[in-house]
Design a protein around this motif. Structure first.
Motif: not given
Length: 198
Positions: A37-48, A77-82, A119-128
């Motif tokens: 489930d975590v892998r699927q969620a991370r893959a979905a997050l990365l796709s978005v 997704p945690d290591v998306w480029p700055v 860049g560095r905030d994309l993961k947080r922005n997508v999640e929030q």
């Protein structure tokens, strides 16, 4: 032969061992399911994240292509480029930001704020849901929309082979320009339609 007491003791011990084994098996199954489930969620997050960065319309992508390792879905997704924006895109983005800021001064952004948001905030922005960088998200959304253009003056437009009056809406058909493409190009016949901006 075993005494009744010894027999009862062994049965209880076997029962306890069976319960322990069952708990371990169920626990392992839960861990496997959670990892999946975590892998699927991370893959979905990365796709978005990739979709948000690249956009969903060909030809109207102001930020460029996502880093290859993220497009193939192998990166975290945690290591998306700055700073994932390629150097070839910087001048165009700066120009588009300048045009956008002149049209929408109350929603003004900077190149640095867009670079940080995507860049560095994309993961947080997508999640929030872009709670913190709404202006930057709005700028990128605007960049990808078709430009609402009019003719600057009475003229002949070689693109459609017709004469047009000043203020007439430009109809570019399938070659419609995005706001980004128009803002970064050199189109002498057109201007943004009145009433855009603030």
């Amino acid at each position: 032969m075993l005494s009744d007491r010894e027999y009862s003791r062994r049965v209880r011990l076997v029962g306890v061992l069976v319960v322990i084994v069952l708990v371990l098996v169920v626990g392992a199954a839960v861990v496997v399911v959670r990892v999946r489930d975590v892998r699927q969620a991370r893959a979905a997050l990365l796709s978005v994240m990739v979709q948000e960065f690249e956009g969903d319309r060909p030809g109207a992508v102001p930020l460029g292509e996502a880093p290859r390792s993220f497009v193939s879905g192998v990166s975290d997704p945690d290591v998306w480029p700055v700073d994932p924006i390629s150097s070839e895109r910087v001048a165009g983005l700066r120009k588009a930001i300048s045009v956008y800021d002149s049209l929408y001064p109350k929603k003004a952004v900077s190149f640095e704020s867009v670079k940080r948001a995507y860049g560095r905030d994309l993961k947080r922005n997508v999640e929030q849901g872009w709670k913190l960088d709404k202006k930057e998200h709005t700028f990128v959304y605007w960049s990808r929309q078709y430009a609402n253009l009019v003719y600057k003056e009475d003229c002949f437009d070689p693109n459609d082979g017709k004469w047009h009056k000043a203020g007439e809406k430009v109809g570019l058909g399938s070659g419609q320009l995005s706001n980004y493409t128009y803002a970064t190009g050199t189109y002498t016949l057109y201007a943004f339609a009145p009433g855009q901006g603030e």
